[in-house]
Design a protein around this motif. Structure first.
Motif, PDB file in Angstrom:
ATOM      1  N   TYR A 183       0.897  -1.070  -0.533  1.00 26.54           N
ATOM      2  CA  TYR A 183      -0.202   0.200   0.144  1.00 26.54           C
ATOM      3  C   TYR A 183       1.322   1.084  -0.207  1.00 26.54           C
ATOM      4  CZ  TYR A 183      -4.085  -2.000   0.986  1.00 26.54           C
ATOM      5  OH  TYR A 183      -5.412  -3.319   0.993  1.00 26.54           O
TER       6      TYR A 183
ATOM      7  N   GLU B 118     -10.251   5.528   5.660  1.00 29.91           N
ATOM      8  CA  GLU B 118     -10.041   4.496   5.619  1.00 29.91           C
ATOM      9  C   GLU B 118     -11.038   4.073   6.468  1.00 29.91           C
ATOM     10  OE1 GLU B 118      -6.401   2.196   7.893  1.00 29.91           O
ATOM     11  OE2 GLU B 118      -7.240   4.179   8.998  1.00 29.91           O
TER      12      GLU B 118
ATOM     13  N   SER C 206      -2.467  -0.215   9.772  1.00 27.93           N
ATOM     14  CA  SER C 206      -2.751  -0.158   8.774  1.00 27.93           C
ATOM     15  C   SER C 206      -2.386   2.149   8.051  1.00 27.93           C
ATOM     16  CB  SER C 206      -3.463   0.049   7.526  1.00 27.93           C
ATOM     17  OG  SER C 206      -5.307  -0.172   8.684  1.00 27.93           O
TER      18      SER C 206
ATOM     19  N   PHE D 262      -0.321   4.235   5.915  1.00 32.43           N
ATOM     20  CA  PHE D 262      -0.873   5.288   4.526  1.00 32.43           C
ATOM     21  C   PHE D 262      -0.442   6.122   4.844  1.00 32.43           C
ATOM     22  CE2 PHE D 262      -4.444   2.786   4.960  1.00 32.43           C
ATOM     23  CZ  PHE D 262      -4.544   1.889   5.029  1.00 32.43           C
TER      24      PHE D 262
ATOM     25  N   PHE E  10      -7.439   7.231  -2.355  1.00 35.42           N
ATOM     26  CA  PHE E  10      -7.793   6.311  -1.786  1.00 35.42           C
ATOM     27  C   PHE E  10      -8.412   5.366  -1.128  1.00 35.42           C
ATOM     28  CE2 PHE E  10      -5.419   2.613   0.308  1.00 35.42           C
ATOM     29  CZ  PHE E  10      -5.089   1.437  -0.582  1.00 35.42           C
TER      30      PHE E  10
END
Length: 135
Positions: free
Chosen positions: A46, A60, A68, A72, A134
């Motif tokens: 990612y 997210e 995570s 990011f 994203f």
């Protein structure tokens, strides 16, 4: 070889250790408090994807303890106007994530929204017409 900032890597390794503990001891942590994290390999994937696409805005769904989110944020932290909105409903996880974001120094680009994802998403749609790079 993939090289991370030392503070960020240290926190990620702590979280990975916790994830392994929880997997090896399934009854040690109550269900709603368990980490739900991607793997390091997926984090690297990612991170590279976000860097290559010059992503600046991420949504997210499910912060958990921020594992995570940190991957990011590491990819976005040098992008002007970078922002991550992350959604979590569990207060304990939000507090753990905030601590992890502060330890890594990426908290300034992260906004945690508390609540059920569907409710928070409806609110986000009402607030902005911006698109995310994203999700």
């Amino acid at each position: 070889m993939f090289v991370l900032d030392q503070k960020i890597d240290s926190v990620l390794q702590e979280l990975e250790k916790q994830e392994r503990f929880e997997l090896e001891n399934p009854d040690a942590v109550p269900g709603r408090q368990k980490m739900l994290a991607i793997t390091r390999d997926i984090g690297i994937f990612y991170n590279i994807l976000l860097r290559n696409n010059k992503a600046r805005k991420i949504l997210e769904i499910g912060t958990s303890t921020g594992y995570s989110t940190i991957w990011f944020a590491e990819a976005l932290r040098e992008q002007a106007g970078a922002k991550i909105i992350t959604i979590e409903q569990e207060e304990e996880k939000i507090q753990r994530a905030k601590e992890n974001f502060q330890k890594t120094g990426v908290e300034s680009i992260i906004e945690i929204r508390k609540g059920l994802a569907i409710d928070v998403l409806k609110q986000i749609v009402k607030e902005t017409t911006e698109q995310f790079d994203f999700v």
